[in-house]
Scaffold this motif. Structure first.
Motif, PDB file in Angstrom:
ATOM      1  N   GLU A 146      12.020  -3.619  -1.463  1.00 55.22           N
ATOM      2  CA  GLU A 146      10.744  -3.813  -2.161  1.00 55.22           C
ATOM      3  C   GLU A 146      10.519  -2.790  -3.270  1.00 55.22           C
ATOM      4  O   GLU A 146       9.386  -2.574  -3.696  1.00 55.22           O
ATOM      5  N   ASP A 152       8.298  -3.800  -6.373  1.00 57.16           N
ATOM      6  CA  ASP A 152       6.859  -3.842  -6.084  1.00 57.16           C
ATOM      7  C   ASP A 152       6.314  -2.411  -5.972  1.00 57.16           C
ATOM      8  O   ASP A 152       5.256  -2.088  -6.512  1.00 57.16           O
ATOM      9  N   GLY A 167       8.593 -10.751   1.666  1.00 60.81           N
ATOM     10  CA  GLY A 167       8.165 -11.362   0.412  1.00 60.81           C
ATOM     11  C   GLY A 167       7.838 -10.288  -0.611  1.00 60.81           C
ATOM     12  O   GLY A 167       7.543  -9.144  -0.256  1.00 60.81           O
ATOM     13  N   ASP A 173       3.308  -1.088  -0.996  1.00 56.88           N
ATOM     14  CA  ASP A 173       3.965  -1.680  -2.167  1.00 56.88           C
ATOM     15  C   ASP A 173       3.341  -3.002  -2.591  1.00 56.88           C
ATOM     16  O   ASP A 173       3.498  -3.425  -3.725  1.00 56.88           O
ATOM     17  N   SER A 174       2.695  -3.686  -1.660  1.00 58.11           N
ATOM     18  CA  SER A 174       2.246  -5.048  -1.956  1.00 58.11           C
ATOM     19  C   SER A 174       1.028  -5.388  -1.105  1.00 58.11           C
ATOM     20  O   SER A 174       0.666  -4.645  -0.177  1.00 58.11           O
TER      21      SER A 174
HETATM   22 MG    MG Z   1       5.811  -5.776   0.261  1.00 61.31          MG
END
Ligand code: MG
Ligand code: NAD
Length: 298
Positions: free
Chosen positions: A88, A91, A29, A62-63
């Motif tokens: 990713e 992000d 995601g 990254d997230s």
């Molecule tokens: Mg991520």
């Protein structure tokens, strides 16, 4: 939303009680696609030089939780390298911007932690980019729900083990020769280690393994002055959840089972990582810090 992590308010409604849609997004995601968006502390985390001059490597930076830790580390004065999957990149770029806006060096290292061959490559990129490593955060994770063991693909079991357990082992082993006294290792485990969900047999197994790895290694490395600890999040609103981390019908009520009655935000995890990374936690060794919104842990 709080003005800063120090805002004095009611934790029950410090953040909104979210009811995200049931829709399933593809794995991994992206934070940029999260509905509603998550808070990583971009607008609120206030640093006070608690990690001045330190060099941190954060997987999954990254997230979600890793991004919140990366932003907080930078605002506390650390240079930060983040590891993430190549899909990713967007992000990761946003979080690297946050690190640079804090006046710190950001190193972005895309690749698959489930591949043994990537590990040495990533460690040399991190060492080159940062000029050393003294904080390692093993935070990347894979979580895919499956209601029946008979349907749990061997390949999924393998990939979940590789990402959550093997990568932590491989990376810690590769970074260790570069860590000196005062260095800290922080592993992200989960409340799933203690309250394993029926649809997360493989994932929960890895999180219990992470706890045992943390406690055993902590004892081995403490005499060398290297502290190993873990953070156990409860239900936190991150891209892991709507990308098949939970059955879609559970998503609208995600986090409502906690004592606080709401999902946590990644920003609420950052102070735990900062505390364990910093020398102020000098006598905290082999601990698992629960940030669960009140879900009981041993
Ligand atoms: Mg991520
Ligand atoms: P997230 O999706 O934002 O972060 C997970 C990250 O892991 C991804 O961004 C990705 O970059 C990385 N990753 C996954 N597989 C990888 C691979 N093969 N190679 C390289 N990187 C890979 O979600 P998050 O919730 O912030 O997850 C961070 C950690 O928190 C995970 O270990 C997760 O198990 C743990 N956790 C999350 C929750 C929650 O409710 N969100 C609860 C308990 C524990």
């Amino acid at each position: 939303m709080p003005e800063s992590q120090y805002s004095f308010d009611n934790p029950v409604d410090r953040y909104p009680h979210i009811h995200p849609p049931e829709e399933l997004v593809s794995e991994p995601g992206r934070d940029s696609e999260l509905d509603p968006p998550a808070d990583h502390g971009e607008g609120s985390y206030r640093g006070s030089a608690r990690l001045a001059g330190r060099k941190a490597l954060v997987t999954g930076g990254d997230s979600g939780i890793g991004a919140a830790a990366a932003i907080a580390f930078a605002r506390e004065g650390a240079d930060v390298a983040i590891v993430y999957l190549p899909q990713e990149e967007a992000d990761a770029a946003a979080i690297a911007d946050q690190i640079r806006s804090a006046g710190r060096k950001a190193v972005t290292i895309p690749g698959d932690l489930g591949e043994r061959s990537f590990i040495d490559d990533l460690v040399s990129k991190a060492l080159d980019g940062l000029g050393g490593i003294d904080i390692l955060v093993n935070n990347a994770g894979k979580q895919i729900f499956c209601p029946n063991l008979a349907d749990l693909p061997d390949d999924q079991f393998d990939q979940t083990m590789k990402t959550n357990v093997y990568a932590m082992f491989w990376l810690t082993k590769a970074v260790l020769p570069h860590l000196g006294p005062g260095a800290t290792i922080i592993n992200t485990t989960s409340v799933q280690a203690y309250l394993p969900g029926e649809v997360l047999v493989d994932y929960a197994t890895t999180k219990a393994a992470i706890n045992a790895f943390t406690k055993a290694l902590a004892q081995q490395l403490a005499p060398k002055g290297i502290r190993v600890n873990a953070v156990a999040p409860g239900p936190i609103w991150t891209p892991l959840q709507p990308s098949a981390g939970q059955p879609p019908e559970k998503i609208p009520d995600f986090g409502s089972q906690t004592a606080l009655g709401r999902a946590g935000q990644p920003a609420e995890l950052a102070p735990a990582f900062v505390f364990l990374a910093s020398p102020e936690s000098s006598y905290v060794v082999g601990a698992t810090l629960a940030v669960t919104g009140g879900m009981p842990t041993p």
